[in-house]
Design a protein around this motif. Sequence first.
Motif, short mmCIF file in Angstrom:
data_model
loop_
_atom_site.label_atom_id
_atom_site.label_comp_id
_atom_site.label_asym_id
_atom_site.label_seq_id
_atom_site.Cartn_x
_atom_site.Cartn_y
_atom_site.Cartn_z
N PRO A 219 0.77 -1.16 -0.08
CA PRO A 219 -0.02 0.04 0.07
C PRO A 219 0.65 1.26 -0.01
O PRO A 219 0.68 2.15 0.87
CB PRO A 219 -0.88 -0.20 1.14
N VAL A 220 1.80 1.36 -0.95
CA VAL A 220 2.77 2.52 -1.17
C VAL A 220 1.86 3.45 -2.08
O VAL A 220 1.61 3.28 -3.13
CB VAL A 220 4.15 2.15 -1.77
N ARG A 221 1.76 4.75 -1.57
CA ARG A 221 0.79 5.86 -2.17
C ARG A 221 -0.64 5.39 -2.38
O ARG A 221 -0.97 4.24 -2.30
CB ARG A 221 1.64 5.99 -3.51
N ALA A 222 -1.31 6.25 -2.88
CA ALA A 222 -2.59 6.05 -3.03
C ALA A 222 -3.27 4.95 -4.08
O ALA A 222 -3.72 4.13 -3.59
CB ALA A 222 -3.22 7.45 -3.63
N ALA A 223 -2.40 4.71 -5.33
CA ALA A 223 -2.62 3.72 -6.20
C ALA A 223 -2.26 2.19 -5.50
O ALA A 223 -3.31 1.41 -5.62
CB ALA A 223 -1.95 3.70 -7.27
N GLY A 224 -1.40 2.19 -4.80
CA GLY A 224 -0.72 0.91 -4.10
C GLY A 224 -1.81 0.58 -2.98
O GLY A 224 -2.59 -0.74 -2.63
N PHE A 225 -2.25 1.64 -2.22
CA PHE A 225 -3.41 1.53 -1.23
C PHE A 225 -4.72 0.84 -1.71
O PHE A 225 -5.13 -0.02 -1.16
CB PHE A 225 -3.36 2.92 -0.36
#
Length: 338
Positions: A219-225
Motif C-alpha cells: 500500500p505505497v501511495r494512493a494507487a498501491g493502497f
Amino acid sequence: MINEVVEHAVPTKPRWPKIREFVWARTKMCVYLLVVLTLLTLFARTHWVLDLLANLRVQQVLLGLFLLAICGLFHEWKWMAVAAVCLAIHASAFFPLASAGGKPTGEGQITVAVSNVLSSNQNVDAFLADVRQDDPDVFVILELTSRQATEIDLQTRQAYPHSIVRPDDWGNFGIGLYSKHPFDASEVFQLNEKIDSIEARLTVDGHRYRIIGTHPLPPVRAAGFASRNAHLQQLAHRLGHRKNHLENLPTIVVGDLNVTPWSPCFSYIANSFVALRRAAVGFDITPTWYVVPVFPLGLMLDHALISDDLVCTAKRIGGATGSDHRSVTVTVAPRAFD
C-alpha cells in the motif's frame, strides 16, 4: 604578618530541576504527538499514510508505555491519563488477536507454510530448510523467480511431487504452491491486478481442504493502497460467494497480505462474512517483515487465515534466510463441534 585569604565556596544550583525541565518539555511534545497519531489511526481506511500509521500501532503502544512511565516518574497525573487514554484506544485493536479457541477433532490435521523469499535471494538452501522445518503438507513460496523455482523443484520433487508454479522474473509477484498430496482441483486466478494467486483443493486423512496463496501490492501511495484493499475485498467476495456452494470447504489462506492485523483494513479479508480469522495460538504480535531485524522495527505482514471450522494447534515464525520476510507455518485441524 601574613594575610590569610579565605575562599568561600560559591553554592551552585542543583542540576536536577534543569534536567527535569528539559526532559519534561520533550515528554509533553511526545504526548501531543501520540495523541495526534492515535486520532489519525482512526481514519486509516481513508488514506495510505493513515493506514501506515495504523500498521505502526505496536510502535505507538511502545511509545505510549514509555511516556506513561515518564509521566508517572514526574507525578504528572493529568498527562499520564492522556497517555493512558491513547493506549486504551490502541488496545481495542489488539483484542481480536487472541486465539479463538476450540477443540480439534484429533484427525485430518494439516500443516501449511508460506514464505516470501525475496526475488533477489540466492540462498535457496536456507529458505527451503526453514520452510520445510516442520515438514508441512503444503508450502507456498512468494516472490518466486524461475531460477528459484528450478532449484526448489530439484530439491523437493520427491517429497512434494504436486505443484503449481508461476514464477515472475520481471517483478516481485511470482508464486508457487507445493504439496505432498495430489490436488482434487486447482486454479490460478487473478483479482484486480495481473498478479497470480493459486487455489488448490486436496484431501488429507479423508478431510478436504481449500488452500489459497496470494500476494497483493504493497500500500505505497494512493494507487498501491487502493489496489491492496481491492485485492483483499475481491478475495473476500470470492470466498464469501462460495460459502453456500457444494465446494464450501475448510479454507486456509496464506500470503504476504501487506497489512497488519491491527489495521482496520485487515477486516477486508478477515471478517464474519467470509468467516476467516487469523491462525494463532494465544496472543501473538511477532513481526514477519523487518527494516532491521529488531522487534520494534518489524511488522506482521505475512499471515495464515483459517475458516471458522478449523482450529490452529501450532504456529511458528521462521528465522532469517536472506529475505526481509520471515516464513509462517501453521498446523490446523477440523474443529470439534459438540
